[in-house]
Design an enzyme around this catalytic site. Structure first.
Site, PDB file in Angstrom:
ATOM      1  N   ASN A 283     -11.723  -0.930  -1.045  1.00 36.26           N
ATOM      2  CA  ASN A 283     -10.629  -0.695  -0.124  1.00 36.26           C
ATOM      3  C   ASN A 283     -10.255  -1.664   0.863  1.00 36.26           C
ATOM      4  O   ASN A 283      -9.877  -1.555   1.868  1.00 36.26           O
ATOM      5  CB  ASN A 283     -11.116   0.586   0.991  1.00 36.26           C
ATOM      6  CG  ASN A 283     -10.758   1.891   0.252  1.00 36.26           C
ATOM      7  OD1 ASN A 283      -9.752   1.912  -0.578  1.00 36.26           O
ATOM      8  ND2 ASN A 283     -11.388   2.817   0.392  1.00 36.26           N
TER       9      ASN A 283
ATOM     10  N   ASP B 283     -15.033  13.261  -1.648  1.00 37.30           N
ATOM     11  CA  ASP B 283     -14.592  12.026  -1.381  1.00 37.30           C
ATOM     12  C   ASP B 283     -15.518  11.282  -0.244  1.00 37.30           C
ATOM     13  O   ASP B 283     -16.535  11.616  -0.022  1.00 37.30           O
ATOM     14  CB  ASP B 283     -13.060  12.049  -1.026  1.00 37.30           C
ATOM     15  CG  ASP B 283     -12.289  10.566  -1.473  1.00 37.30           C
ATOM     16  OD1 ASP B 283     -12.188   9.633  -0.812  1.00 37.30           O
ATOM     17  OD2 ASP B 283     -11.621  10.605  -2.679  1.00 37.30           O
ATOM     18  N   ASP B 284     -14.806  10.321   0.196  1.00 40.35           N
ATOM     19  CA  ASP B 284     -15.504   9.466   1.516  1.00 40.35           C
ATOM     20  C   ASP B 284     -16.056  10.358   2.574  1.00 40.35           C
ATOM     21  O   ASP B 284     -15.492  11.237   2.929  1.00 40.35           O
ATOM     22  CB  ASP B 284     -14.228   8.527   1.797  1.00 40.35           C
ATOM     23  CG  ASP B 284     -14.890   7.485   2.800  1.00 40.35           C
ATOM     24  OD1 ASP B 284     -16.387   7.522   2.996  1.00 40.35           O
ATOM     25  OD2 ASP B 284     -14.143   6.579   3.375  1.00 40.35           O
TER      26      ASP B 284
ATOM     27  N   ASP C  78      -2.010   5.962  -2.965  1.00 43.72           N
ATOM     28  CA  ASP C  78      -2.304   7.065  -1.705  1.00 43.72           C
ATOM     29  C   ASP C  78      -1.227   7.503  -1.528  1.00 43.72           C
ATOM     30  O   ASP C  78      -1.289   8.723  -0.665  1.00 43.72           O
ATOM     31  CB  ASP C  78      -2.945   6.187  -0.742  1.00 43.72           C
ATOM     32  CG  ASP C  78      -4.453   5.919  -0.900  1.00 43.72           C
ATOM     33  OD1 ASP C  78      -5.144   6.484  -1.821  1.00 43.72           O
ATOM     34  OD2 ASP C  78      -5.056   4.973  -0.402  1.00 43.72           O
TER      35      ASP C  78
ATOM     36  N   ARG D 278     -10.097  -2.948   7.276  1.00 42.09           N
ATOM     37  CA  ARG D 278     -10.784  -1.308   7.359  1.00 42.09           C
ATOM     38  C   ARG D 278     -12.139  -1.100   7.628  1.00 42.09           C
ATOM     39  O   ARG D 278     -12.968  -0.829   7.189  1.00 42.09           O
ATOM     40  CB  ARG D 278     -10.431  -0.629   5.815  1.00 42.09           C
ATOM     41  CG  ARG D 278     -10.477   0.900   6.184  1.00 42.09           C
ATOM     42  CD  ARG D 278     -10.490   1.579   4.830  1.00 42.09           C
ATOM     43  NE  ARG D 278     -10.174   2.889   5.212  1.00 42.09           N
ATOM     44  CZ  ARG D 278     -10.513   3.773   4.459  1.00 42.09           C
ATOM     45  NH1 ARG D 278     -11.395   3.879   3.425  1.00 42.09           N
ATOM     46  NH2 ARG D 278     -10.302   5.173   4.546  1.00 42.09           N
TER      47      ARG D 278
ATOM     48  N   TRP E 124       0.881  -1.024   0.023  1.00 37.14           N
ATOM     49  CA  TRP E 124      -0.011   0.104  -0.009  1.00 37.14           C
ATOM     50  C   TRP E 124       0.787   1.263  -0.040  1.00 37.14           C
ATOM     51  O   TRP E 124       2.123   1.427   0.878  1.00 37.14           O
ATOM     52  CB  TRP E 124      -0.980   0.084   1.181  1.00 37.14           C
ATOM     53  CG  TRP E 124      -1.624   1.372   1.620  1.00 37.14           C
ATOM     54  CD1 TRP E 124      -2.596   1.656   0.569  1.00 37.14           C
ATOM     55  CD2 TRP E 124      -1.312   2.411   2.095  1.00 37.14           C
ATOM     56  NE1 TRP E 124      -3.179   2.961   0.868  1.00 37.14           N
ATOM     57  CE2 TRP E 124      -2.231   3.258   2.024  1.00 37.14           C
ATOM     58  CE3 TRP E 124      -0.602   2.510   3.147  1.00 37.14           C
ATOM     59  CZ2 TRP E 124      -2.238   4.647   2.505  1.00 37.14           C
ATOM     60  CZ3 TRP E 124      -0.411   3.952   3.920  1.00 37.14           C
ATOM     61  CH2 TRP E 124      -1.375   4.802   3.671  1.00 37.14           C
TER      62      TRP E 124
ATOM     63  N   LYS F  43     -15.530   8.596  -8.576  1.00 33.21           N
ATOM     64  CA  LYS F  43     -14.213   7.908  -8.242  1.00 33.21           C
ATOM     65  C   LYS F  43     -14.838   6.408  -7.529  1.00 33.21           C
ATOM     66  O   LYS F  43     -15.611   6.660  -6.718  1.00 33.21           O
ATOM     67  CB  LYS F  43     -13.609   8.750  -7.044  1.00 33.21           C
ATOM     68  CG  LYS F  43     -12.271   7.850  -6.455  1.00 33.21           C
ATOM     69  CD  LYS F  43     -11.634   8.864  -5.614  1.00 33.21           C
ATOM     70  CE  LYS F  43     -10.422   8.204  -5.023  1.00 33.21           C
ATOM     71  NZ  LYS F  43      -9.905   9.203  -3.972  1.00 33.21           N
ATOM     72  N   TRP F  44     -14.507   5.419  -8.065  1.00 34.67           N
ATOM     73  CA  TRP F  44     -15.201   4.247  -7.681  1.00 34.67           C
ATOM     74  C   TRP F  44     -14.080   3.437  -7.059  1.00 34.67           C
ATOM     75  O   TRP F  44     -12.842   2.887  -7.687  1.00 34.67           O
ATOM     76  CB  TRP F  44     -15.457   3.211  -9.064  1.00 34.67           C
ATOM     77  CG  TRP F  44     -15.912   1.577  -8.742  1.00 34.67           C
ATOM     78  CD1 TRP F  44     -15.310   0.922  -7.991  1.00 34.67           C
ATOM     79  CD2 TRP F  44     -17.128   1.411  -8.880  1.00 34.67           C
ATOM     80  NE1 TRP F  44     -16.249  -0.140  -8.018  1.00 34.67           N
ATOM     81  CE2 TRP F  44     -17.509   0.125  -8.566  1.00 34.67           C
ATOM     82  CE3 TRP F  44     -18.308   1.882  -9.718  1.00 34.67           C
ATOM     83  CZ2 TRP F  44     -18.323  -1.022  -8.817  1.00 34.67           C
ATOM     84  CZ3 TRP F  44     -19.395   1.048 -10.223  1.00 34.67           C
ATOM     85  CH2 TRP F  44     -19.537  -0.174  -9.680  1.00 34.67           C
ATOM     86  N   ASP F  45     -14.162   3.302  -5.598  1.00 35.07           N
ATOM     87  CA  ASP F  45     -13.027   2.915  -4.860  1.00 35.07           C
ATOM     88  C   ASP F  45     -13.303   1.486  -4.409  1.00 35.07           C
ATOM     89  O   ASP F  45     -14.344   0.810  -4.365  1.00 35.07           O
ATOM     90  CB  ASP F  45     -13.000   3.830  -3.542  1.00 35.07           C
ATOM     91  CG  ASP F  45     -11.447   3.663  -3.095  1.00 35.07           C
ATOM     92  OD1 ASP F  45     -10.798   2.999  -3.293  1.00 35.07           O
ATOM     93  OD2 ASP F  45     -11.328   4.701  -2.143  1.00 35.07           O
TER      94      ASP F  45
HETATM   95  C1  GLA Z   1      -8.752   4.965  -0.692  1.00 39.12           C
HETATM   96  C2  GLA Z   1      -8.583   5.999  -1.540  1.00 39.12           C
HETATM   97  C3  GLA Z   1      -8.314   7.545  -1.011  1.00 39.12           C
HETATM   98  C4  GLA Z   1      -9.541   7.743  -0.442  1.00 39.12           C
HETATM   99  C5  GLA Z   1      -9.990   6.656   0.760  1.00 39.12           C
HETATM  100  C6  GLA Z   1     -11.411   7.131   1.308  1.00 39.12           C
HETATM  101  O1  GLA Z   1      -7.755   4.686   0.385  1.00 39.12           O
HETATM  102  O2  GLA Z   1      -7.363   5.489  -2.168  1.00 39.12           O
HETATM  103  O3  GLA Z   1      -8.032   8.035  -1.994  1.00 39.12           O
HETATM  104  O4  GLA Z   1     -10.749   7.556  -1.300  1.00 39.12           O
HETATM  105  O5  GLA Z   1      -9.992   5.680   0.227  1.00 39.12           O
HETATM  106  O6  GLA Z   1     -11.662   6.314   2.322  1.00 39.12           O
END
Ligand code: GLA
Length: 743
Positions: A481, A367-368, A549, A444, A200, A477-479
């Site tokens: 995690n 974002d989140d 990140d 997470r 990561w 933005k499709w994440d």
């Molecule tokens: C991941 C993404 C980040 C951000 C966080 C939000 O880590 O890579 O850019 O969007 O999630 O929780």
């Protein structure tokens, strides 16, 4: 047409502009052998001898008793299992009787213009004048298993796309336990191999080592490629460099478990296999059913690694990325993640947008943290309703407010996940991937949704569509995690549990396809905890992917170098962030951060309201710089000049326009050195006869122009052979951007 069948020789000849690939057929037995792959050969008469099938004791036709010696050294196009080839197989089954052996032999072939799409999977594409396909039908008569091996060659790029489709023609189910996409056997040529590994925030570091006897694999069992290994492998001559030597690239158009492997055998031949990781893979093929493998892309370059990278960049830009943005400048975005993390409301976002709009930033990405009761990462994934406690007045009001400032709006989702503390999980605990009787592991603080199930996909898409229809949203933005674990689907029968990893990926692809069908103009950026799902498969859906990140400019040098080995700069999500950097605590000049992000999609990830006056002024100049140079960065050819990973002092690469009229040289002096006053670097890719005028990016100046004329002019020949002189910069982490233009 790029493909020819030479009847007399029983030879298939596949040509790209500068490469040739030959497949031989041993007529009587129908074995398909690999004959040649490399530099273009116009006349391949006699090439079948390279299969060496008549060497004693390996002649199957005349010495049928010794088939084992034959198969165990035969250069197979698609290796058999359990019948005497003891090297890595390409396919393995569990038949109705419990047997595993497979031997596929030639039955027929077809050559046609164009290329078919692969049902449910991302794949390269091209029209009838751009690509030609050979499909060879093979059969295992004992099993009633048919396999169609596909090879597509491109008219404009030195790439070959390979995949395999299996059909169960028997009246019994058969389980595919392994189904690789490609296999390539070659004699050893003192090969090294390069793979990309990481962690990561430290993705895609280049790893180069000798190919030695036995097997060496990179793979993933995470349900996605992951940060750790990458679905790419290069075989290259030990002496090959960026500019010289033979290089074979293997890239896998798939976003799940993969295995890329070399195997050097007793006679020093090297087999490369590429495909879905066989561990935990078992696919039930009922009578009449078929299975399509993902696609592997092979590239040969006789001009070192640089030639290989440029072929992949061209192929992926022209024949894989479908987005309406693929040939367009993307809006310069500012993302609030590193600026606020979860701590924001509509006022804070509007403050950022107000300041950003004045500096030339064109889109705000929220974002989140905007949905459910998501005040931290412990909850609410799966509850995709706007949190009006945070965003007072609702989403539309915020988006309208941002639009009124002249900016577009984008939003973050993590559609494949569910938090245990969410309404969705409370209602549907069986929608999480889990093994009955075992509590699945958290990562997470979240579980993975079983998106192999239609109703789960529907529920999430319905929520997403409602949000996206509720306001003027141009970007998603499709994440994703966390990796998959505790594999089990509450909806699948016992004998289909082994399909879950692949069905998960198919489900994710289907969701992205549906999203794009509903919002065809959407700019989609994929992401997975940074760059854990940066693979060719995702490029079919999104023209850009968040690279890592880690936004530190110096860390990014290695991450972006490794990424650019395969992927075009236009695909690499790259942002300017604050210092000390949130991943490593390093301080780097704002100017350097801008140049490094310019080599990707370019954007910001910081609280622009908190910047100093000087930095704000520089943001204005950086956004102007983006507009001046993005066409060149997005569409140009990439040349690697020097690697900080090798020399530990500086990094340099170049982008050259296709017509060679202009070029940008990116130079980062990572560490200052005493008493070294200058450094000469030899450039690449220029037009020898042309005269280039040199400008330097001027990020500190006051005037409107963001480049300074150096009043220096050099011929392309001099710049390539003599080089360009770069004077010492004072301090660490300093950078320079040089623009060469014939005009
Ligand atoms: C991941 C993404 C980040 C951000 C966080 C939000 O880590 O890579 O850019 O969007 O999630 O929780």
């Amino acid at each position: 047409m790029g493909i020819l069948y030479m009847e007399e020789e029983k030879l298939f000849k596949l040509d790209t502009p500068r490469t040739t690939y030959c497949i031989g057929l041993i007529d009587r037995e129908g074995f398909l052998g690999h004959v040649y792959y490399g530099r273009k050969i116009e006349n391949v008469q006699g090439a079948s001898a390279l299969m060496r099938v008549y060497e004693h004791p390996m002649t199957p036709e005349t010495n049928a008793r010794d088939r084992l010696s034959f198969l165990d050294n035969f250069p197979a196009e698609y290796s058999a299992h359990g019948v005497g080839d003891y090297r890595e197989s390409s396919v393995r089954v569990r038949s109705a009787l419990g047997h595993s052996a497979v031997l596929l032999t030639y039955e027929s072939h077809e050559i046609y213009r164009g290329k078919e799409s692969l049902a449910g999977l991302p794949a390269t594409f091209g029209g009838e004048n751009e690509v030609t396909t050979l499909s060879v039908t093979c059969r295992d008569r004992a099993l009633g298993l048919r396999a169609v091996l596909s090879y597509s060659v491109f008219e404009d790029t030195d790439a070959i796309a390979r995949s395999v489709r299996f059909f169960n023609d028997s009246d019994q189910p058969v389980f595919l336990e392994k189904a690789m996409s490609a296999c390539l056997d070659m004699d050893d040529r003192d090969f090294d191999m390069i793979t990309l590994h990481g962690s990561w925030a430290r993705e895609r570091r280049m790893d180069r080592r000798r190919v030695s006897h036995g097997k060496h694999a990179v793979s993933s069992l995470r349900g996605e490629p992951g940060h750790q290994e990458h679905p790419f492998l290069a075989l290259l001559e030990h002496t090959a460099t960026q500019t010289r030597g033979d290089v074979y690239g293997f890239s896998f158009v798939y976003s799940g478990n993969f295995r890329m492997q070399t195997e050097k055998n007793q006679f020093d031949s090297v087999r490369v296999t590429v495909g879905i990781e066989p561990e935990d893979f078992s696919w039930k093929l009922a009578p009449g059913e078929s299975f399509q493998t993902p696609e592997a892309i092979l590239v040969f370059s006789g001009e070192g690694l640089g030639g290989m990278s440029r072929a992949y960049h061209d192929l992926y830009r022209k024949h894989l990325i479908r987005s309406p943005y693929r040939n367009k400048k993307r809006p310069i975005l500012i993302n609030n993640w590193e600026a606020t993390y979860f701590d924001f409301d509509e006022e804070k976002l509007l403050d950022i947008a107000r300041e950003a709009a004045g500096l030339g930033i064109e889109m705000l990405v929220m974002d989140d943290g905007w949905f459910g009761n998501r005040f931290d990462d412990n909850r609410a994934l799966g509850d995709w309703q706007v949190n009006e406690e945070k965003l007072k007045g609702g989403l539309k009001k915020l988006v309208d407010g941002v639009n009124a400032l002249g900016m577009e709006f984008g939003i973050w989702f993590e559609p494949e996940m569910v938090s245990p503390d969410s309404n969705l999980y409370r209602e549907h605990p069986d929608w999480a991937i889990a093994v009955p009787g075992r509590t699945p592991g958290l990562a997470r603080n979240q579980y993975v949704l079983d998106i192999s199930r239609r109703e789960v996909r529907e529920c999430i898409l319905e929520q997403m569509f409602a949000v996206l229809h509720s306001a003027n949203i141009k970007y998603v933005k499709w994440d994703m995690n966390r990796p998959l674990s505790d594999l089990g689907s509450a909806a699948a029968e016992a004998d289909r549990q082994g399909e879950l990893y692949h069905r998960y990926v198919l489900g994710m692809y289907e969701m992205q396809e549906r999203l794009l069908a509903e919002f065809p103009e959407l700019l989609l950026e994929n992401c997975s905890g940074g760059g854990a799902r940066f693979d060719p498969g995702m490029l079919y859906y999104s023209p850009q992917i968040w690279c890592s990140d880690d936004t530190d400019a110096i860390e990014r040098l290695a991450i972006q170098e490794g990424t650019a080995l395969v992927y075009p700069l236009s695909a690499m999500g790259a942002h300017v962030s604050v210092c000390p950097n949130h991943a490593v605590g390093r301080n780097t000049p704002f100017e350097t951060r801008g140049f490094v992000a310019l080599a990707g999609t370019f954007g910001y990830e910081l609280d622009v309201t908190g910047l100093s006056k000087e930095d704000k002024a520089m943001v204005g100049r950086q956004t102007a710089m983006y507009h001046k140079f993005n066409d060149l960065v997005r569409e140009g050819d990439y040349y690697r000049i020097a690697s900080y990973g090798d020399n530990h002092l500086y990094d340099c690469f170049q982008v050259v326009s296709k017509d060679k009229k202009e070029s940008l040289v990116f130079y980062v002096q990572v560490l200052g050195e005493p008493s070294r006053h200058s450094r000469i670097l030899r450039l690449q890719g220029l037009c020898g006869d042309a005269i280039y005028h040199l400008y330097e990016a001027d990020m500190q100046g006051e005037g409107r122009s963001i480049v300074k004329d150096t009043d220096r002019e050099y011929s392309g020949q001099l710049l390539e052979n003599g080089g360009i002189i770069l004077e010492r910069l004072w301090g660490d982490f300093r950078a320079k951007l040089i623009w060469l233009t014939q005009d």
